[in-house]
Motif scaffolding. Structure first.
Motif, PDB file in Angstrom:
ATOM      1  N   ALA A 184      12.175  32.019 -54.629  1.00 24.00           N
ATOM      2  CA  ALA A 184      12.330  30.899 -55.822  1.00 24.00           C
ATOM      3  C   ALA A 184      13.873  30.488 -55.773  1.00 24.00           C
ATOM      4  CB  ALA A 184      11.927  31.780 -56.981  1.00 24.00           C
ATOM      5  N   LEU A 185      14.713  31.386 -55.243  1.00 22.86           N
ATOM      6  CA  LEU A 185      16.193  30.803 -55.180  1.00 22.86           C
ATOM      7  C   LEU A 185      16.441  29.615 -54.691  1.00 22.86           C
ATOM      8  CD1 LEU A 185      17.867  34.455 -54.348  1.00 22.86           C
ATOM      9  CD2 LEU A 185      17.683  33.192 -56.677  1.00 22.86           C
ATOM     10  N   ALA A 186      15.776  29.010 -53.785  1.00 24.91           N
ATOM     11  CA  ALA A 186      15.950  27.665 -52.970  1.00 24.91           C
ATOM     12  C   ALA A 186      14.684  27.005 -53.083  1.00 24.91           C
ATOM     13  CB  ALA A 186      16.097  28.184 -51.444  1.00 24.91           C
ATOM     14  N   GLY A 187      14.471  25.793 -52.480  1.00 25.39           N
ATOM     15  CA  GLY A 187      13.596  24.799 -52.865  1.00 25.39           C
ATOM     16  C   GLY A 187      12.196  25.496 -51.833  1.00 25.39           C
ATOM     17  N   PRO A 188      11.196  24.708 -52.132  1.00 26.68           N
ATOM     18  CA  PRO A 188       9.966  25.171 -51.454  1.00 26.68           C
ATOM     19  C   PRO A 188      10.190  25.402 -49.897  1.00 26.68           C
ATOM     20  CG  PRO A 188       9.447  23.521 -52.933  1.00 26.68           C
ATOM     21  CD  PRO A 188      10.849  23.445 -52.873  1.00 26.68           C
ATOM     22  N   GLY A 189       9.970  26.449 -49.463  1.00 31.15           N
ATOM     23  CA  GLY A 189      10.122  26.637 -47.829  1.00 31.15           C
ATOM     24  C   GLY A 189      11.690  26.760 -47.547  1.00 31.15           C
ATOM     25  N   GLN A 228      18.556  23.610 -48.923  1.00 32.19           N
ATOM     26  CA  GLN A 228      17.676  22.639 -49.600  1.00 32.19           C
ATOM     27  C   GLN A 228      16.959  21.459 -48.760  1.00 32.19           C
ATOM     28  OE1 GLN A 228      18.428  23.042 -52.950  1.00 32.19           O
ATOM     29  NE2 GLN A 228      19.363  24.772 -52.312  1.00 32.19           N
ATOM     30  N   ARG A 229      16.350  20.460 -49.494  1.00 28.63           N
ATOM     31  CA  ARG A 229      15.410  19.687 -48.894  1.00 28.63           C
ATOM     32  C   ARG A 229      16.278  18.372 -49.163  1.00 28.63           C
ATOM     33  NH1 ARG A 229       9.557  19.175 -49.130  1.00 28.63           N
ATOM     34  NH2 ARG A 229       9.141  16.885 -48.910  1.00 28.63           N
ATOM     35  N   THR A 230      16.541  17.499 -48.129  1.00 30.28           N
ATOM     36  CA  THR A 230      17.033  16.189 -48.337  1.00 30.28           C
ATOM     37  C   THR A 230      16.172  15.332 -47.479  1.00 30.28           C
ATOM     38  OG1 THR A 230      19.084  17.343 -47.976  1.00 30.28           O
ATOM     39  CG2 THR A 230      19.313  14.977 -47.617  1.00 30.28           C
TER      40      THR A 230
END
Length: 829
Positions: free
Chosen positions: A669-674, A163-165
């Motif tokens: 596509a299962l996770a955020g971009p990158g 994830q992106r935080t």
């Protein structure tokens, strides 16, 4: 009598030979100096960074990559030996949607101030004193902010798991302003965001007054769980130095061979100079010059060449080091010090040592010719002509054979301090023995040449057979350079082919997925693992977990890899046969065999989750990715023994008819971009082989330099030989040979001399290649490989070198052939 102009002036009179000798020494010294300067700069920068991170700590408690129980902090902080303790979480984190990584430290700001004050964060707003405890606040060093193009008050997105935080840049780290990758956060925030709850990576300890570190280590170690060790703060720098030392020493060895080739050029130039100046030396001896004085002055000529070459070499070496740091970094492309930006430093002692090496090469090259000149009687020298004094003889075959035999014994010497000293000694014996046998080889080749043919060919063959000692003068430099090039070509071809086969075996799946290259902070949780399995078009997915283990004091961490494995480990590139016993088993890399002495069938204790687990060593596998050792264990056994359910990457096997591109898009596509990286095995293979080629870029440069030096040696030797044989050429002209025929004779002599050097060099290079593969690389890096000889490349290389040598011999002899035939033989009237 002033003798300096007589002797030192001769260097200026034979400009070409002096220039080639000087150039060889300059390049040998420069390459060695550059390797040493780059490595020392990287080590200094690495050590400086570690000292900043350690601060005033006397000892550090370290464990596996995923950390250890944070309750250990309270236990050690209450000990009377410990004055202060500071808990730290150290992670490599990836910037979201980017390949940039940061070194993130989770710190307790209150404990940090008493142990490592240089890492104290400074809020951008003085009034915001609680920013250091905020869960969304991060502090970046000044150079990190500059490198990322960020300012205090802005936000930076980091990848946590997949994830992106987003974190707010709340300030900087004034005590570590020049660190280009450093970030600091509150330790509780790091535990929350990066799946480290209840765990820490390190404890920095400042001991009570009067407590010796060794005593504290012995007392506190018994309190620690298995896999958690006490080290001095400089231990990591020592481990990094030990890891990279073998690579640096091997590169330095190659540079030394270039320097050795320079010494041979000095030898050939001086030997032929002595021949041309025999009459001059005879007159000096007749005028009262002592043998010892003549010897000293001739030795001084070589010393001058060596000294100038050493001085110019260290200057050029620092320039090459600066360029290498800019182009390849502090690891010269090998990956030991990635991410560092070292600064080149002038080291007077090292510089003086390399100048001395150049001086020694010049003196060593001039020693034998000077001794020979000093032993010749003046009357004999005045009576004989130049060509009568040309070096002949059949060398020292028994000494040469003895040296070749000694090379076999040297291969059995175990490594000393991690360095393959026996392998280096074997290489030296092989080179010296080959040079000793050169005249015998030349005589043998001459006997095999046809007795019929053009006059020029028969003259060239007759000269090789009558005076095979000439081959030493012209071919010694060729031998050393060809031996180096051939040995490295065989070793690199074998290594690359073995790596290619290894990659094909360890990358059998259709797609590979990972959460990111920062394995400590990027992971796949149970939910995401289930989603990956459910993607349409996937037949099965094999997940892998990466960790590290601390097994012994003074040793770098060992990689732990957990993945699905069959009972016999057939999926692995095994070395030998496996011996499973039915219980939990591990497969170890070759480095584990060499460093820790583990053997197939042995029961070993492995620290997992803070406790010792007895496991069976079922087999040994070949691993080219981890020099410090790796342990492979079945994923199910690992999860059962450790309780760790996180995953770092996955091998994806597609169902029949599934489209790889569509499956890869669905996985991404299962996770955020990158958040997830998906690659085909061909892409991973191409990247890996690209890294391999970059690692050996410096080696290719050293090979090219050595070959150029050897070719220059042929030109210099034949220039001097042709000048010494001017009366022979005049007599041949009187007998009816044209300049063209003499030119062809010189071309064939050059080809024969170079051919002798090339044949001996290829034979010696093959033997040295085996030493590199079986001894030096195995003892240095703990890798075995399958032998592969690039026959085609070696044949093209040898043929091209012989042709160039023939051309060089003709061009070098043109000046001597220009002299009128009558003038050339006038001294015989």
């Amino acid at each position: 009598m002033r003798l300096a102009p007589v002797f030192l002036g001769s260097l200026a009179r034979r400009r070409m030979a002096t220039l080639f000798s000087l150039l060889a020494i300059v390049l040998g010294v420069a390459l060695g100096m550059a390797v040493q300067a780059v490595h020392q700069a990287a080590l200094s920068e690495f050590g400086r960074g570690l000292r900043t991170l350690a601060g005033q700590a006397d000892l550090q408690i370290v464990g596996p990559r995923r950390g250890f129980d944070e309750n250990l902090y309270a236990v050690l902080a209450s000990r009377p030996e410990v004055a202060e303790a500071s808990p730290v979480i150290e992670l490599e984190v990836k910037r979201a949607a980017s390949e940039e990584t940061l070194q993130l430290l989770g710190i307790d700001v209150f404990a940090l101030a008493r142990v490592t004050p240089a890492l104290l964060p400074r809020p951008n707003e003085p009034a915001d004193r609680l920013a250091t405890l905020a869960e969304d606040a991060i502090f970046l060093s000044r150079d990190t902010q500059t490198a990322l193009g960020l300012q205090p008050g802005e936000h930076i997105a980091l990848q946590t798991g997949t994830q992106r935080t987003s974190f707010r840049i709340a300030g900087d780290i004034p005590g570590a302003a020049e660190n280009r990758r450093l970030a600091v956060m509150d330790i509780a925030a790091v535990q929350t965001h990066f799946a480290m709850l209840g765990r820490i990576s390190r404890l920095d300890l400042r001991l009570a007054d009067g407590v010796p570190p060794d005593t504290a280590r012995r007392t506190l170690q018994v309190l620690l769980p298995p896999g958690v060790l006490i080290e001095a703060p400089q231990a990591a720098a020592d481990q990094a130095g030990n890891l990279s030392r073998a690579y640096r020493v091997n590169l330095t060895l190659l540079a030394t061979i270039a320097l050795l080739t320079g010494g041979f050029l000095v030898f050939s130039a001086q030997a032929l100079s002595v021949v041309r100046r025999r009459t001059e030396f005879a007159f000096l001896r007749a005028l009262g010059l002592a043998r010892r004085s003549l010897f000293a002055w001739l030795l001084g000529e070589g010393a001058v060449v060596g000294l100038i070459g050493g001085v110019l070499g260290v200057i050029l070496g620092h320039g090459l080091a600066w360029a290498a740091l800019a182009a390849l970094g502090g690891d010269l492309g090998a990956g030991y010090f990635s991410g560092l930006t070292p600064t080149l430093q002038f080291q007077p002692d090292v510089t003086a040592a390399y100048v001395a090496l150049g001086l020694l090469a010049g003196i060593a090259g001039a020693w034998l010719p000077a001794r020979e000149a000093a032993t010749v009687a003046p009357a004999q020298a005045l009576k004989a002509g130049d060509e009568g004094a040309l070096p002949g003889g059949h060398g020292h075959p028994w000494l040469g054979l003895g040296l070749l035999g000694a090379s076999l014994a040297a291969c059995a010497i175990p490594p000393l301090a991690g360095l393959p000293v026996g392998g280096y000694l074997a290489v030296a014996c092989l080179l010296a023995g080959s040079v000793m046998l050169l005249p015998r080889l030349a005589a043998g080749i001459a006997r095999l040449l046809p007795a019929r043919g053009p006059v020029s060919a028969r003259l060239a063959a007759a000269r090789l057979g009558a005076a095979p000692g000439h081959a030493v003068v012209a071919a010694a430099g060729v031998l050393t350079s060809v031996a180096l090039a051939a040995a490295m070509a065989i070793m690199v071809a074998s290594f690359r082919d073995s790596v290619d086969q290894w990659l094909n075996q360890i990358l059998p799946a259709d797609l590979y997925l990972r959460a990111g290259k920062a394995q400590g902070s990027n992971y796949l949780d149970d939910t995401l693992q289930a989603e990956i399995r459910a993607v349409k078009g996937i037949e099965r997915s094999n997940f892998t977990r990466h960790d590290s283990l601390r097994l012994a004091d003074g040793q770098a961490p060992v990689a732990l890899i957990a993945r699905p494995l069959s009972r016999d480990g057939k999926e692995l590139p095994l070395v030998g046969t496996s011996r499973p016993d039915g219980g939990p088993a591990i497969w170890i890399s070759e480095a584990m065999q060499d460093i820790y002495g583990w053997r197939v069938g042995q029961q070993v204790a492995l620290p997992l989750a803070g406790r010792q687990v007895n496991l069976h060593v079922a087999g040994v596998w070949r691993d080219y990715a981890r020099q410090t050792g790796a342990v492979m264990i079945d994923l199910a056994d690992y999860q059962r023994l450790s309780g760790d359910r996180l995953i770092n990457d996955a091998a994806i096997y597609l169902a029949p008819g599934a489209d790889a591109g569509q499956v890869a898009a669905a996985l991404g596509a299962l996770a955020g971009p990158g958040g997830l990286e998906v690659a085909r095995p061909g892409e991973i293979r191409a990247i890996s082989l690209g890294i391999f080629d970059r690692t050996f870029a410096v080696t290719y440069l050293l090979e090219a330099v050595a070959v150029a030096i050897g070719l220059a040696g042929v030109a210099a030797s034949f220039a001097a030989l042709a000048a010494a044989r001017r009366r022979e050429f005049g007599m041949l002209r009187h007998l009816g040979l044209s300049r063209r025929q003499i030119g062809w004779m010189l071309a064939q002599e050059g080809a024969l001399a170079a051919g002798v050097g090339v044949i001996a060099g290829l034979l010696a290079g093959g033997a040295i290649g085996l030493v590199l593969i079986e001894v030096i690389n195995r003892q240095s890096f703990h890798w075995s490989m399958d032998l592969r000889v690039p026959w085609g490349s070696l044949a093209v290389f040898a043929s091209g070198l012989i042709a160039l040598a023939a051309l060089a011999a003709v061009l070098a002899g043109r000046q001597a052939m220009r002299q009128d035939a009558v003038l050339a033989v006038r001294e015989d009237w």
